[in-house]
Design an enzyme around this catalytic site. Structure first.
Site, PDB file in Angstrom:
ATOM      1  N   LYS A 251       0.852  -1.197   0.000  1.00  0.00           N
ATOM      2  CA  LYS A 251       0.000   0.000   0.000  1.00  0.00           C
ATOM      3  C   LYS A 251       0.885   1.243   0.000  1.00  0.00           C
ATOM      4  CE  LYS A 251      -3.940   1.911   2.622  1.00  0.00           C
ATOM      5  NZ  LYS A 251      -4.838   1.719   3.777  1.00  0.00           N
TER       6      LYS A 251
ATOM      7  N   SER B 114      -9.732   1.724   2.785  1.00  0.00           N
ATOM      8  CA  SER B 114      -8.880   2.479   1.904  1.00  0.00           C
ATOM      9  C   SER B 114      -7.824   1.641   1.178  1.00  0.00           C
ATOM     10  CB  SER B 114      -8.172   3.574   2.713  1.00  0.00           C
ATOM     11  OG  SER B 114      -7.333   3.000   3.695  1.00  0.00           O
TER      12      SER B 114
ATOM     13  N   SER C 208      -9.918  -0.587   7.035  1.00  0.00           N
ATOM     14  CA  SER C 208      -9.325  -0.456   5.696  1.00  0.00           C
ATOM     15  C   SER C 208      -8.593  -1.671   5.148  1.00  0.00           C
ATOM     16  CB  SER C 208      -8.368   0.727   5.663  1.00  0.00           C
ATOM     17  OG  SER C 208      -9.114   1.894   5.431  1.00  0.00           O
TER      18      SER C 208
END
Ligand code: GLN
Length: 492
Positions: free
Chosen positions: A79, A154, A178
């Site tokens: 990420k 996210s 997330s």
């Protein structure tokens, strides 16, 4: 080469048996990414040269007969809020468009030491604020299971990359859901570790008392493998601890696992009570029927195989969302203050214009931050301001303790808690962007876990159609329990 069913476990077995080389597989991943990711948009950046170089080193080590880590050569994606030294790391924000990380996050250092290969950085909501990855300043990511729908957020890019077979596994971060919610939407496994189990050093902070890094994988077994390698105390993160993790979640003793008592919190299943409440005078959608059905079927299956269930109550669940949307923005407003155009976030358009300090702040932050980030900064500074601090922030801290206490009480009766992950399956792109409140409600079942600092994993149910997962919540540092039940489930 079948990249579709390639797990960490299988990759390692194949590599050791010399059925393929790490280089070949890494190359195959880039070939696939270059065609498939045009549609999905999971990656923000690829690091092909470094990845292929690292794969070659692993192959050379294997040929010289050195003993390799189980993660050696594993193609992972990361990420874009986790720092890899020398690589651009943006947290999907324009303000960090040109930021090159000057050090490795601790999790990255650990993975590098184990020989893992990094394919690239994945898309996310800006600074991890969102539930659909639509808040990225750079691109949208589509759900590989239905390209009209969001991948969740996210960590949407990380979940989509695994679901579309564009990485064996990925790392995400979870502040209020997330990791688990995008894993749920994309039909893969996502683990949010106990707060303190994994170092946050080198993670671009969102809300420091809630953030944790964790794995997104194809199987629960892979999540266990990856978690074991990234966890542990780190002197650069004072909140990290050395928990007594043995090998029990890698080789669970299923006789013991079958004796764990599973709690079903009635507040997570009774629709009208809180999920379908009225907020701000508007009716909000509660637990959707398909989700309820899929989770119920999983419960029935587990019951049939002999697991014992008990109804429990987590009384203060209905306050969790409000509590989170006070504490989280308060911490956000402090954390993103460093992106001021001086220390971090120098943008090319403010360079050399002879601007005053205040103008640099205003211009950099005004143009560099997206709408959702600004909304949270404003909310955060408001709840922390004198006069409102007691009314909101300090009250929310007290409510947080009560929510934690509810879990502690529940865990005196049961070992593990089972719930839905999100009230609905993946929604359509654009469906919730105009109504932040609807978006916030997506995390109603995941947020309490962060507030209490507990570990939880999202695992796909066997439902057909859009993926729907279930969540297993464990006691502090008892990842072995939830990963044990998860591994039992995926093998039976
Ligand atoms: N969707 C939640 C939010 O926007 C959670 C985000 C996260 O876990 N990083 O705050």
């Amino acid at each position: 080469m079948d990249l579709k069913n390639l797990t960490i476990k299988k990759f390692n077995e194949g590599l050791v048996k010399k059925e393929f080389s790490a280089f070949e597989i890494t190359k195959a991943f880039f070939d696939l990414i270059k065609s498939r990711d045009k549609e999905i948009g999971a990656y923000l950046r690829l690091s092909e040269n470094t990845a292929l170089e690292r794969a070659k080193i692993v192959d050379a080590e294997l040929n010289s007969n050195s003993k390799l880590s189980i993660l050696a050569g594993i193609p992972l994606a990361i990420k874009d809020n986790i720092l890899i030294k020398g690589e651009i790391t943006t947290a999907a924000s324009k303000i960090l468009e040109n930021y090159k990380a000057s050090y490795d996050a601790t999790v990255i250092k650990k993975l590098k030491n184990n020989g893992a290969v990094f394919l690239g950085k994945t898309n996310m909501d800006e600074f991890a604020m969102g539930s659909s990855t639509e808040n990225s300043a750079f691109q949208k990511t589509r759900n590989p299971r239905d390209s009209e729908r969001v991948p969740g957020g996210s960590s949407g890019g990380s979940a989509a990359a695994v679901a579309a077979d564009m990485a064996v596994a990925t790392l995400g971060s979870d502040t209020g859901g997330s990791i688990r919610q995008p894993a749920n939407f994309c039909g893969v496994v996502g683990l949010k570790p106990t707060y303190g189990a994994v170092s946050r050093y080198g993670l671009i902070a969102m809300a420091s008392s809630l953030d944790q890094i964790g794995p997104i994988t194809k199987t629960v077994e892979d999540a266990a493998i990856l978690f074991k390698e990234i966890s542990g105390r780190d002197k650069f993160d004072v909140t990290s601890v050395d928990a007594e993790y043995g090998d029990e979640f890698l080789n669970p003793d299923f006789n013991k696992i079958k004796k764990l008592k599973i709690g079903l919190p009635k507040e997570y299943f009774t629709v009208p009570d809180f999920a379908s409440d009225e907020v701000d005078g508007r009716r909000v959608e509660g637990l959707n029927k398909e989700t309820q059905k899929a989770v119920q079927e999983t419960i029935e299956n587990l019951k049939k195989s002999g697991f014992e269930f008990k109804e429990i109550s987590l009384l203060r669940t209905k306050y969790a969302l409000s509590c989170y949307y006070i504490i989280m923005p308060a911490e956000v407003s402090a954390n993103v203050a460093r992106f001021d155009g001086i220390r971090y976030g120098q943008m090319s358009n403010v360079k050399g214009q002879g601007l005053s300090l205040k103008d640099i702040y205003l211009k950099t932050r005004g143009e560099g931050f997206g709408e959702e980030v600004k909304r949270r900064i404003i909310l955060g500074t408001f709840v922390l301001s004198s006069g409102y601090y007691d009314a909101y922030y300090s009250k929310a801290q007290k409510v947080r303790q009560m929510i934690k206490h509810d879990f502690e009480k529940a865990f005196q009766e049961v070992d593990v808690i089972l719930t839905p992950v999100s009230p609905t399956p993946a929604f359509k792109i654009g469906e919730k962007t105009s109504d932040p409140l609807q978006m916030y409600l997506e995390d109603i079942f995941t947020i309490p876990v962060n507030l209490a600092g507990l570990p939880a994993v999202s695992i796909p149910t066997r439902t057909k159609g859009l993926p729907i997962g279930f969540q297993l919540i464990g006691k502090h540092f008892r990842e072995a329990d939830i990963l044990g039940i998860g591994q039992w489930y995926e093998r039976n």
